[in-house]
Write an enzyme that holds these catalytic residues in place. Structure first.
Site, PDB file in Angstrom:
ATOM      1  N   TYR A   9       2.132   5.343  -2.707  1.00 51.72           N
ATOM      2  CA  TYR A   9       2.569   6.849  -2.346  1.00 51.72           C
ATOM      3  C   TYR A   9       3.957   7.028  -2.761  1.00 51.72           C
ATOM      4  O   TYR A   9       4.354   8.189  -2.999  1.00 51.72           O
ATOM      5  CB  TYR A   9       2.348   7.170  -0.719  1.00 51.72           C
ATOM      6  CG  TYR A   9       0.871   7.142  -0.768  1.00 51.72           C
ATOM      7  CD1 TYR A   9      -0.043   8.123  -0.673  1.00 51.72           C
ATOM      8  CD2 TYR A   9       0.433   5.865  -0.050  1.00 51.72           C
ATOM      9  CE1 TYR A   9      -1.367   8.095  -0.470  1.00 51.72           C
ATOM     10  CE2 TYR A   9      -1.067   5.745   0.292  1.00 51.72           C
ATOM     11  CZ  TYR A   9      -1.863   6.878   0.103  1.00 51.72           C
ATOM     12  OH  TYR A   9      -3.194   6.808  -0.068  1.00 51.72           O
ATOM     13  N   HIS A  55      -9.054   1.670 -11.122  1.00 58.55           N
ATOM     14  CA  HIS A  55      -8.386   2.741  -9.940  1.00 58.55           C
ATOM     15  C   HIS A  55      -7.050   2.983  -9.958  1.00 58.55           C
ATOM     16  O   HIS A  55      -6.687   4.258 -10.182  1.00 58.55           O
ATOM     17  CB  HIS A  55      -8.808   2.166  -8.643  1.00 58.55           C
ATOM     18  CG  HIS A  55      -8.103   2.814  -7.624  1.00 58.55           C
ATOM     19  ND1 HIS A  55      -8.054   4.025  -6.951  1.00 58.55           N
ATOM     20  CD2 HIS A  55      -6.959   2.344  -6.625  1.00 58.55           C
ATOM     21  CE1 HIS A  55      -7.362   4.418  -6.131  1.00 58.55           C
ATOM     22  NE2 HIS A  55      -6.652   3.295  -5.986  1.00 58.55           N
ATOM     23  N   PHE A  56      -6.275   1.773  -9.987  1.00 53.85           N
ATOM     24  CA  PHE A  56      -4.754   2.063  -9.966  1.00 53.85           C
ATOM     25  C   PHE A  56      -4.205   2.679 -11.231  1.00 53.85           C
ATOM     26  O   PHE A  56      -3.051   3.139 -11.093  1.00 53.85           O
ATOM     27  CB  PHE A  56      -4.103   1.301  -9.048  1.00 53.85           C
ATOM     28  CG  PHE A  56      -3.786  -0.156  -9.720  1.00 53.85           C
ATOM     29  CD1 PHE A  56      -3.318  -0.484 -10.933  1.00 53.85           C
ATOM     30  CD2 PHE A  56      -4.554  -1.299  -9.199  1.00 53.85           C
ATOM     31  CE1 PHE A  56      -3.048  -1.597 -11.473  1.00 53.85           C
ATOM     32  CE2 PHE A  56      -4.378  -2.565  -9.817  1.00 53.85           C
ATOM     33  CZ  PHE A  56      -3.775  -2.638 -11.029  1.00 53.85           C
ATOM     34  N   HIS A  57      -4.883   2.587 -12.175  1.00 48.68           N
ATOM     35  CA  HIS A  57      -4.357   3.040 -13.591  1.00 48.68           C
ATOM     36  C   HIS A  57      -4.547   4.636 -13.557  1.00 48.68           C
ATOM     37  O   HIS A  57      -3.867   5.348 -14.389  1.00 48.68           O
ATOM     38  CB  HIS A  57      -5.175   2.262 -14.878  1.00 48.68           C
ATOM     39  CG  HIS A  57      -4.321   1.223 -15.134  1.00 48.68           C
ATOM     40  ND1 HIS A  57      -4.664  -0.257 -14.655  1.00 48.68           N
ATOM     41  CD2 HIS A  57      -3.508   1.029 -16.315  1.00 48.68           C
ATOM     42  CE1 HIS A  57      -3.811  -0.868 -15.245  1.00 48.68           C
ATOM     43  NE2 HIS A  57      -3.069  -0.376 -16.202  1.00 48.68           N
ATOM     44  N   HIS A  65       0.762  -1.284  -0.003  1.00 52.43           N
ATOM     45  CA  HIS A  65      -0.102   0.019  -0.124  1.00 52.43           C
ATOM     46  C   HIS A  65       0.785   1.291  -0.055  1.00 52.43           C
ATOM     47  O   HIS A  65       0.531   2.165  -0.854  1.00 52.43           O
ATOM     48  CB  HIS A  65      -1.068   0.308   1.038  1.00 52.43           C
ATOM     49  CG  HIS A  65      -1.779   1.304   1.160  1.00 52.43           C
ATOM     50  ND1 HIS A  65      -2.741   1.408   0.341  1.00 52.43           N
ATOM     51  CD2 HIS A  65      -1.794   2.363   1.782  1.00 52.43           C
ATOM     52  CE1 HIS A  65      -3.421   2.671   0.322  1.00 52.43           C
ATOM     53  NE2 HIS A  65      -2.773   3.275   1.360  1.00 52.43           N
ATOM     54  N   ARG A  70     -10.821  -9.330 -12.487  1.00 54.12           N
ATOM     55  CA  ARG A  70      -9.418  -8.685 -12.807  1.00 54.12           C
ATOM     56  C   ARG A  70      -8.566  -9.997 -13.086  1.00 54.12           C
ATOM     57  O   ARG A  70      -9.004 -10.986 -12.736  1.00 54.12           O
ATOM     58  CB  ARG A  70      -8.991  -7.748 -12.014  1.00 54.12           C
ATOM     59  CG  ARG A  70      -8.752  -8.416 -10.532  1.00 54.12           C
ATOM     60  CD  ARG A  70      -8.220  -7.720  -9.496  1.00 54.12           C
ATOM     61  NE  ARG A  70      -6.942  -7.233  -9.624  1.00 54.12           N
ATOM     62  CZ  ARG A  70      -6.153  -6.515  -8.760  1.00 54.12           C
ATOM     63  NH1 ARG A  70      -6.428  -6.724  -7.576  1.00 54.12           N
ATOM     64  NH2 ARG A  70      -4.881  -6.119  -9.092  1.00 54.12           N
ATOM     65  N   ARG A  71      -7.604  -9.744 -13.753  1.00 57.28           N
ATOM     66  CA  ARG A  71      -6.642 -10.890 -13.820  1.00 57.28           C
ATOM     67  C   ARG A  71      -7.098 -11.966 -14.344  1.00 57.28           C
ATOM     68  O   ARG A  71      -6.642 -13.051 -14.132  1.00 57.28           O
ATOM     69  CB  ARG A  71      -5.806 -11.193 -12.596  1.00 57.28           C
ATOM     70  CG  ARG A  71      -4.936 -10.023 -11.967  1.00 57.28           C
ATOM     71  CD  ARG A  71      -4.666 -10.378 -10.637  1.00 57.28           C
ATOM     72  NE  ARG A  71      -3.623  -9.558 -10.249  1.00 57.28           N
ATOM     73  CZ  ARG A  71      -3.194  -9.516  -8.829  1.00 57.28           C
ATOM     74  NH1 ARG A  71      -3.650 -10.401  -7.923  1.00 57.28           N
ATOM     75  NH2 ARG A  71      -1.980  -8.792  -8.683  1.00 57.28           N
TER      76      ARG A  71
END
Length: 581
Positions: free
Chosen positions: A243, A390-392, A239, A453-454
């Site tokens: 950041y 989201h993370f893209h 996680h 996903r995946r």
């Protein structure tokens, strides 16, 4: 030992003195980090759209054999090269080079070169392990999926190498403070140091997982591993790595962007508060990625929701601070009314356009992140395409676009070569923005239909694919369209990046656009005039006690993880390895 240098020694002239030689060495090494990072992105971005086409029902992998054997091999290469190699190299270059220039102090070049070399060896190891299809374990490398020793040792080297800028930064700050006692750490250096301190603490999780479990397991020294303990250790790092991707972009937004748009940073204190909060809040919350895992209580899951939502605070502070800084600059440029200032920004500058568009896409990233961090809502989107959607729009937009933006001024700064085409650079930025937006909307929308996903969905028989996912045909089509646009954008960018390195016209290198805040000094180098920040507020002086912040973060992380790990350690699961693809 650090060597003091003057700020004006970074010129395109041949080195004539020890400080000139050090400056030239810094430029060459920073360029090496850039080239290595963007070369990794070239590999990852080339394979990335294949995953998007997969969800659109197009299975390109059979045509690519023997180069790529399966969707899972391609997905592993895409995730590892983009999420680890690309981001680590760019960050470990920027967070040494920019503070060195801000302070007017030469970093420990031997250690910085060692950082590059260790990560380069690690990158070659993982690339070899993924390329021969022995390690299709995805970027999270969850056991009991098992890969080659080259993969785990390579990841170990990448993780260890990525922490080496921390002692370099500490040494530079110590040298600077000897010459300017009692003064506040300059902003870019402060942000870089808090980022690396956060990452140094976070890296303990994955290094422990690798060194104590996965490395010896892959070498045959132990026969089993505990999947749940390893997942928990992974997310102790996994996680905060978000950041570690995001905070270098914030360094540019706070430390450079307001100067690039012709204004000032409206609040130096807000920037420092943001980084202090990101450091403290990002570590204790990693197990919210394990809401669906067994083994820890519902009470802790509820606590994790509250802790996770706290991470939104520094992002909201950033939105208002950077937004106001952009508005100030836009009004200086003649912008009127509610939105005239936005139109007045220098949109013809590809570096500015990329960062502003990245900030806009991050609105979607923040909103979807709140869904992921909520225990109840996460149950709806868990293990669906909503998650990569989201993370893209975090690493794929904020981080990638900001790093692209930095390269648009940094390559000319380092090489003395002009961009070969500002129009092509702008084209790449806008197409990336449009493509990523379409892709992310499609992924998150399809996730609400339960599309996993995946999953190699395109390998299904045609009728089965449409029976399972026909209801999500529109969002899945958007995923494929967005992926193709990202392909176009990425190769347009690489044409500018590598074309400039090889064919750009020689010109005077542009200076680093360090921002000046209201009431702040024009320069913080060792030989500059006394710094007005000597009279900073008590809050800013308190935030400058970086080791106190580090201690608070460490204690909060220990307090969050001991109650979760303790029962796992007393009920160990012993699983052998599985090689599925």
């Amino acid at each position: 030992m650090s060597i003091e240098i003057a700020a004006d020694t970074f010129s395109s002239a041949p080195p004539q003195s020890e400080s000139d030689h050090a400056a030239a060495s810094m430029r060459r090494l920073m360029l090496a980090f850039l080239v290595a990072g963007f070369s990794a992105l070239l590999v990852g971005a080339t394979i990335g759209p294949l995953q998007a086409l997969n969800y659109g029902g197009v299975d390109a992998y059979p045509a690519l054999r023997p180069l790529l054997q399966s969707y899972y091999q391609g997905l592993t290469i895409h995730g590892v090269m983009n999420g680890y190699v690309f981001t680590f190299f760019i960050t470990c270059g920027l967070l040494v080079y920019l503070p060195a220039r801000e302070l007017g102090v030469t970093p420990n070049l031997t250690m910085w070169r060692a950082c590059f070399a260790i990560m380069a060896v690690g990158a070659l190891c993982v690339l070899y392990a993924m390329g021969d299809n022995s390690s299709s374990v995805l970027w999270t490398f969850y056991p009991p999926l098992k890969g080659s020793p080259f993969f785990y040792i390579g990841i170990t080297l990448l993780a260890l190498g990525s922490t080496m800028p921390l002692p370099i930064l500490m040494d530079m700050r110590r040298t600077w403070r000897r010459h300017r006692p009692g003064e506040i750490t300059p902003l870019v250096t402060y942000m870089s140091l808090t980022t690396m301190l956060m990452w140094g603490l976070a890296g303990v999780g994955v290094v422990a997982e690798l060194v104590l479990q996965l490395d010896p397991w892959s070498l045959g020294l132990i026969s089993t591993v505990d999947p749940i303990i390893n997942r928990t250790l992974f997310w102790l790092t996994g996680h905060p790595i978000v950041y570690f991707w995001l905070m270098p972009a914030y360094v540019s937004w706070y430390g450079l962007l307001s100067r690039q748009v012709g204004g000032k940073l409206v609040s130096d204190p807000m920037a420092r508060i943001t980084f202090a909060l990101l450091m403290i809040f990002s570590l204790p919350v990693g197990t919210h990625h394990q809401f669906s895992d067994p083994g820890f209580s519902s009470i802790w899951r509820g606590i994790l929701v509250v802790l996770t939502m706290s991470v939104a605070t520094p992002s909201l502070v950033t939105a208002f601070t950077i937004g106001l800084s952009l508005e100030y600059a836009g009004r200086l440029r003649g912008g009127k009314g509610w939105f005239g200032w936005f139109r007045a920004l220098p949109w013809g500058d590809p570096s500015v356009a990329a960062q502003v568009l990245a900030a806009i896409t991050f609105i979607l990233g923040g909103a979807t992140g709140i869904v992921n961090g909520s225990w109840q809502l996460n149950a709806i989107v868990h293990n669906t395409t909503f998650i990569p959607g989201h993370f893209h729009v975090t690493v794929g937009s904020v981080t990638a676009m900001t790093f692209m933006a930095i390269s648009f001024w940094m390559v000319p700064h380092l090489t003395g070569r002009q961009l070969i085409s500002r129009r092509l650079a702008l084209f790449s930025v806008w197409v990336w923005f449009i493509g990523m937006t379409i892709f992310a909307i499609g992924m998150t929308w399809a996730g609400l239909y339960g599309v996993p996903r995946r999953a190699w969905v395109s390998a299904l028989p045609h009728d089965t694919y449409h029976a399972l996912y026909g209801a999500a045909s529109v969002p899945l089509a958007l995923v494929a369209i967005g992926g193709v646009l990202l392909w176009v954008a990425s190769y347009s960018f690489f044409a500018v990046f590598f074309g400039t390195l090889l064919f750009g016209r020689h010109a005077a290198p542009p200076p680093i656009p360090f921002a000046q805040s209201f009431g702040g000094p024009a320069s913080s180098t060792i030989d500059s005039p006394p710094n007005p920040a000597r009279f900073a507020s008590p809050l800013i002086r308190a935030l400058d006690h970086i080791w106190l912040l580090t201690g608070i973060t460490a204690l909060a992380t220990i307090a969050a993880y001991i109650p979760i790990l303790w029962p796992f350690l007393h009920h160990v699961t012993r699983a052998p390895g599985w090689i599925l693809w």
